[in-house]
Design a protein around this motif. Structure first.
Motif, PDB file in Angstrom:
ATOM      1  N   ASP A 208      18.861 -21.807  -7.185  1.00 12.01           N
ATOM      2  CA  ASP A 208      19.360 -20.616  -7.878  1.00 12.01           C
ATOM      3  C   ASP A 208      19.482 -19.427  -6.940  1.00 12.01           C
ATOM      4  O   ASP A 208      20.384 -18.596  -7.085  1.00 12.01           O
ATOM      5  N   GLU A 238      30.542 -19.981 -14.176  1.00  8.18           N
ATOM      6  CA  GLU A 238      29.194 -20.546 -14.187  1.00  8.18           C
ATOM      7  C   GLU A 238      28.305 -19.819 -15.184  1.00  8.18           C
ATOM      8  O   GLU A 238      27.496 -20.450 -15.879  1.00  8.18           O
ATOM      9  N   VAL A 242      26.323 -21.492 -18.379  1.00  7.50           N
ATOM     10  CA  VAL A 242      24.887 -21.350 -18.618  1.00  7.50           C
ATOM     11  C   VAL A 242      24.638 -20.763 -20.010  1.00  7.50           C
ATOM     12  O   VAL A 242      23.750 -21.209 -20.742  1.00  7.50           O
ATOM     13  N   SER A 245      25.041 -23.327 -22.557  1.00  9.17           N
ATOM     14  CA  SER A 245      23.943 -24.299 -22.571  1.00  9.17           C
ATOM     15  C   SER A 245      22.767 -23.826 -23.408  1.00  9.17           C
ATOM     16  O   SER A 245      21.944 -24.640 -23.845  1.00  9.17           O
ATOM     17  N   LYS A 254      17.121 -22.231 -17.284  1.00  4.39           N
ATOM     18  CA  LYS A 254      18.452 -21.732 -17.623  1.00  4.39           C
ATOM     19  C   LYS A 254      18.517 -20.214 -17.502  1.00  4.39           C
ATOM     20  O   LYS A 254      19.502 -19.656 -17.005  1.00  4.39           O
ATOM     21  N   ARG A 257      18.663 -19.206 -13.872  1.00  2.00           N
ATOM     22  CA  ARG A 257      20.001 -19.407 -13.284  1.00  2.00           C
ATOM     23  C   ARG A 257      20.979 -18.353 -13.787  1.00  2.00           C
ATOM     24  O   ARG A 257      21.842 -17.885 -13.031  1.00  2.00           O
ATOM     25  N   LEU A 258      20.870 -17.958 -15.047  1.00  2.00           N
ATOM     26  CA  LEU A 258      21.747 -16.923 -15.582  1.00  2.00           C
ATOM     27  C   LEU A 258      21.521 -15.598 -14.870  1.00  2.00           C
ATOM     28  O   LEU A 258      22.484 -14.889 -14.526  1.00  2.00           O
TER      29      LEU A 258
END
Length: 466
Positions: A208, A238, A242, A245, A254, A257-258
């Motif tokens: 990440d 992307e 995310v 998801s 998650k 990563r966001l």
């Protein structure tokens, strides 16, 4: 093309370096041998151009001639801005960051005695472009290897890197312009983005963090060339994935990563905003400056972007403004590159969803969902760029701008793989089958070489198109 099947793949860096040196030497020789000051004599106005002392040695005189031949078109703005800063509004259409970088390096070279000539800004810009182009070739090789792992992927990566060397951008990748530097920064950002995906679908914190680094590189590329802002589309997509998801369930991975992709997007945007802010402070920061010239109405706009204003006011860019009968030849010159950008973008729709155009096995040439997803994400900026340039800009610049987008190189490499390296290559050669898509690569490569060579002579002679 038989040399592609032997030692080239076993020693890719050495082979790429050899091809790079040969190609660059050829273009520089064309530039040096081009006679006369050229159609436009702007370069002869430089103070260092008039300094032609007979006592000057071979190396200084050679550097002076190369600097003169490569300081054409946009290079004049970059080198002059590096020497005395951005003064006039129209100069802000040309990267403040790139000129500033040259300006920062120049005193160091002068103090060490490595480069104390009056034309040091031009020579330094040329050196930066060559170094950046060489580095971007290596980065593109690693990017293609990351997208297509395996032995066949390494072969494809080598071919794609060779194609970047002979890009139709030609001498613009050697001159003190931003094309090479943009390619290096953009390719590196894309490589980091591709490496940010874990093999199990959920990336670790280190993966990440690569997203943030990718955003920083995209931001730097945007500061160098405004079209780098299109790379933000990759990060935006992307972020949307995310967010979607989260409908399947929440997890800390998650969310992490966001946040990472959000920070990367902010960094990309800052690469465009900060130069605009510097220009705003320069022209609009004081009441007297804001009212000195009524043409600076951009200071009072809701979004006071000097770049947008300059593109319209000085360069006459805008929707369908370039669509005139006199510009039809320029559209014809740009059509091959526009076609390649669009066709390669459309090609990515099939990758990972059905059989690739290359006749290779799944084991030798993995084409899973991640590969297709990456390629489709990377194709979006180049497709939008092609559409924007076709409708809104001076269309001939697409041959230069396209040099910093990897998908069309990879697409062309797959066509070459089809003909020479895939399992069906021998059968096609025995049958003499060069028709259809398997013959496209020859036209593309011939176009790239011929266009770059002719453009090299025109560039050195200061003749259009550019």
């Amino acid at each position: 093309m038989s040399w592609l099947t032997r030692n080239s793949f076993h020693h890719p860096y050495r082979s790429l370096f050899s091809v790079f040196l040969l190609w660059k030497a050829s273009l520089l020789l064309l530039a040096i041998l081009t006679p006369g000051p050229g159609y436009d004599t702007s370069t002869t106005l430089f103070p260092w151009h008039r300094d032609t002392s007979e006592r000057e040695g071979v190396i200084p005189s050679t550097l002076r001639r190369i600097s003169t031949k490569l300081s054409r078109w946009d290079s004049i703005y970059f080198t002059e801005s590096a020497r005395r800063g951005h003064i006039f509004e129209q100069e802000w259409a040309f990267s403040y960051s790139f000129s500033k970088f040259i300006n920062l390096l120049a005193p160091g070279f002068a103090h060490t005695g490595a480069l104390y000539y009056e034309f040091k800004e031009s020579a330094i810009g040329i050196a930066i472009s060559h170094a950046a182009h060489a580095a971007s070739v290596v980065v593109l090789y690693h990017l293609a290897c990351t997208i297509f792992p395996g032995a066949q992927g390494r072969k494809l990566a080598f071919i794609a890197a060779c194609l970047h060397i002979i890009s139709p951008a030609g001498l613009f990748l050697s001159a003190p312009c931003t094309e090479s530097t943009y390619s290096l920064l953009s390719f590196t950002g894309t490589l980091l983005f591709a490496q940010s995906f874990g093999t199990r679908g959920v990336s670790a914190s280190m993966n990440d963090s690569l997203l943030v680094l990718a955003g920083i590189l995209y931001g730097l590329s945007t500061a160098v060339r405004g079209n780098g802002l299109l790379n933000g589309i990759i990060l935006f997509e992307e972020a949307c994935r995310v967010l979607y998801s989260f409908t399947q369930g929440f997890s800390f991975a998650k969310l992490r990563r966001l946040v990472a992709v959000g920070l990367g997007g902010i960094c990309t945007g800052l690469g465009f905003v900060l130069p605009q802010y510097i220009a705003y402070q320069h022209f609009c920061g004081t009441p007297s400056a804001a009212h000195e010239d009524s043409s600076r109405e951009w200071c009072h706009r809701t979004i006071p972007s000097i770049y947008s204003f300059v593109q319209v006011h000085y360069w006459d860019n805008g929707f369908l403004r370039y669509w005139t009968l006199s510009n039809i030849p320029l559209f014809a010159l740009a059509s091959p590159m526009l076609s390649m950008l669009v066709c390669s973008a459309m090609w990515t729709r099939s990758v990972g969803r059905k059989k690739m155009p290359t006749n290779t096995t799944q084991q030798d040439f993995p084409t899973g969902q991640l590969t297709g997803r990456l390629l489709r994400s990377l194709a979006a900026p180049q497709f939008i760029l092609a559409v924007m340039v076709f409708f809104c800009n001076h269309v001939q610049i697409i041959t230069r701008l396209a040099s910093g987008y990897p998908v069309w190189y990879i697409w062309t490499a797959t066509l070459i793989m089809d003909r020479y390296i895939g399992p069906s290559a021998r059968k096609q050669q025995l049958e003499g089958n060069t028709n259809g898509k398997n013959g496209y690569w020859q036209i593309i490569v011939q176009y790239m070489v011929i266009y770059a060579a002719v453009q090299g002579v025109l560039f050195a002679a200061f003749l259009p198109p550019a």
